[in-house]
Design an enzyme around this catalytic site. Structure first.
Site, PDB file in Angstrom:
ATOM      1  N   LYS A  33       0.842  -1.206   0.000  1.00  0.00           N
ATOM      2  CA  LYS A  33       0.000   0.000   0.000  1.00  0.00           C
ATOM      3  C   LYS A  33       0.879   1.259   0.000  1.00  0.00           C
ATOM      4  O   LYS A  33       2.056   1.198   0.374  1.00  0.00           O
ATOM      5  CB  LYS A  33      -0.930  -0.026   1.212  1.00  0.00           C
ATOM      6  CG  LYS A  33      -0.218   0.034   2.544  1.00  0.00           C
ATOM      7  CD  LYS A  33      -1.152  -0.324   3.704  1.00  0.00           C
ATOM      8  CE  LYS A  33      -0.403  -0.225   5.017  1.00  0.00           C
ATOM      9  NZ  LYS A  33      -1.080  -0.897   6.119  1.00  0.00           N
ATOM     10  N   TYR A 248      15.985  29.898   5.655  1.00  0.00           N
ATOM     11  CA  TYR A 248      14.869  30.689   6.186  1.00  0.00           C
ATOM     12  C   TYR A 248      15.026  30.897   7.692  1.00  0.00           C
ATOM     13  O   TYR A 248      15.323  29.954   8.429  1.00  0.00           O
ATOM     14  CB  TYR A 248      13.539  29.973   5.924  1.00  0.00           C
ATOM     15  CG  TYR A 248      13.051  30.091   4.499  1.00  0.00           C
ATOM     16  CD1 TYR A 248      12.758  31.340   3.937  1.00  0.00           C
ATOM     17  CD2 TYR A 248      12.865  28.959   3.723  1.00  0.00           C
ATOM     18  CE1 TYR A 248      12.300  31.437   2.626  1.00  0.00           C
ATOM     19  CE2 TYR A 248      12.400  29.048   2.419  1.00  0.00           C
ATOM     20  CZ  TYR A 248      12.124  30.292   1.881  1.00  0.00           C
ATOM     21  OH  TYR A 248      11.666  30.390   0.599  1.00  0.00           O
TER      22      TYR A 248
HETATM   23  C1  PLP Z   1      -0.232  -1.881   6.822  1.00  0.00           C
HETATM   24  C2  PLP Z   1      -0.829  -3.150   7.267  1.00  0.00           C
HETATM   25  C3  PLP Z   1      -0.024  -4.293   7.488  1.00  0.00           C
HETATM   26  C4  PLP Z   1       1.486  -4.283   7.433  1.00  0.00           C
HETATM   27  O1  PLP Z   1       2.041  -3.845   8.660  1.00  0.00           O
HETATM   28  P1  PLP Z   1       3.625  -3.852   8.902  1.00  0.00           P
HETATM   29  O2  PLP Z   1       3.764  -3.410  10.310  1.00  0.00           O
HETATM   30  O3  PLP Z   1       4.207  -2.864   7.945  1.00  0.00           O
HETATM   31  O4  PLP Z   1       4.107  -5.226   8.643  1.00  0.00           O
HETATM   32  C5  PLP Z   1      -0.679  -5.492   7.774  1.00  0.00           C
HETATM   33  N1  PLP Z   1      -2.018  -5.552   7.877  1.00  0.00           N
HETATM   34  C6  PLP Z   1      -2.810  -4.466   7.704  1.00  0.00           C
HETATM   35  C7  PLP Z   1      -4.285  -4.606   7.839  1.00  0.00           C
HETATM   36  C8  PLP Z   1      -2.242  -3.230   7.412  1.00  0.00           C
HETATM   37  O5  PLP Z   1      -3.033  -2.162   7.265  1.00  0.00           O
END
Ligand code: PLP
Length: 339
Positions: A33, A248
């Site tokens: 994602k 800045y």
């Molecule tokens: C983002 C997510 C993961 C992955 O988590 P990590 O800590 O990066 O391994 C797993 N399950 C769900 C439902 C998530 O939203």
């Protein structure tokens, strides 16, 4: 311009370690994602496929569609179906949305075992099965998510206990409603590494695959290696005299004369402004000085090209955040090179 390098050996090293824990590459579902945690959705998908990973997890239908050729199974976490595909599964996050899923969609039911973010309540399980049956959906899996897998508390254990109840009830309900055998999964990275003897159907791993997982010392930490490095190229360079100020607001004052170089990378590219003025140094010891501008940041350095970081989890404390945010802040138009 800034550019990102992705270290294939490090990624494969991390997948080796993860596969030891899942006991099978087929049980790895790589979480991609948010542009593959900022690494690049297509780049990481291609590498994952090369390694032999067959499953992916994303947020949106568009993400899923764009990586269909790389995986056999893709779970969409955050959207009601917009695209029909044999490979894509959709998450039911709320009992009231079930009627909006088109018939014959492959779905996975998320159950809230204590995080109280997404998922149906445990007490709604039977009702959810009734609605899924009525809507003509293909229920393939039941899953949950931990709220504190990366913290040294008992919460991980009681959520596992709750999920055991969910599993037992789901198996009974699946028989009753004539669904095929269900799959079950509950682990993100931290949770997977806490299981001494992992026996679920898959693990949803993100941050461990990218090599930036931080756990309390007493939890078992493995030899995971960061995949992403960020580099920036020179805009301009100058000699600063003692007492002159940079950027800045002139927040940084030179304590002695030094060479200061300004690089083509700022908060507009995803370099969090909160990193500034805290003494952050690159892996090679060049100090970040003054405020971070939209397209610029200054370091005590005379290099043409600068390695800004090669481990997001080391920058994160300077930005008062976690590696996940450092990584996902990196804009998608930065060039990504696999090395
Ligand atoms: C983002 C997510 C993961 C992955 O988590 P990590 O800590 O990066 O391994 C797993 N399950 C769900 C439902 C998530 O939203």
């Amino acid at each position: 311009m800034a550019y990102i390098t992705l270290n294939k050996n490090n990624f494969f090293n991390n997948l080796d370690i993860i596969a030891e824990h899942t006991k099978s590459v087929d049980k790895i579902a790589l979480v991609l994602k948010d542009n593959g945690y900022g690494h690049g959705l297509l780049e990481m998908s291609a590498l994952a496929k090369e390694y032999g990973v067959k499953k992916a997890v994303v947020r949106t239908c568009e993400e899923a569609k764009s990586i269909e050729d790389f995986f056999e199974y893709i779970l969409v976490l955050g959207e009601i179906p917009k695209i029909k595909s044999d490979k894509i599964r959709y998450t039911i996050n709320d009992i009231n949305t079930i009627s909006r899923f088109p018939a014959n969609t492959k779905v996975e039911l998320k159950v809230d075992t204590g995080m109280h973010r997404n998922g149906i309540d445990i007490s709604e399980l039977q009702e959810a099965f009734i609605k899924i049956k009525e809507a003509g959906l293909i229920l393939e899996a039941v899953f949950t998510h931990h709220r504190s897998a990366d913290e040294l508390t008992s919460e991980w254990f009681w959520q596992n206990e709750n999920f055991k109840i969910v599993k037992a009830n789901s198996i009974k309900l699946a028989k009753e409603f004539g669904f095929d055998e269900l799959r079950f999964h509950s682990s993100n990275s931290a949770s997977l590494f806490r299981h001494a003897d992992f026996d679920e159907d898959m693990a949803r791993v993100g941050i461990s695959a990218y090599g930036c997982m931080k756990l309390p010392n007493s939890l078992f930490v493995e030899n995971l290696k960061p995949v992403l490095s960020l580099h920036a190229t020179i805009n301009s360079s100058r000699e600063l005299k003692k007492g002159e100020r940079v950027g800045y607001g002139g927040d940084y004052e030179a304590k002695e004369s030094c060479k200061v170089t300004n690089y083509n990378f700022g908060y507009g590219d995803g370099f969090l402004r909160t990193c500034a003025n805290k003494g952050y140094k690159t892996p090679n010891g060049e100090e970040l000085i003054g405020r971070i501008s939209m397209d610029n940041s200054s370091f005590v350095s005379d290099k043409e090209e600068l390695l800004i970081f090669n481990d997001a989890s080391k920058v994160a404390p300077f930005a008062e955040t976690i590696s996940y945010e450092v990584l996902t802040s990196l804009k998608s138009d930065i060039t990504r090179k696999i090395i």
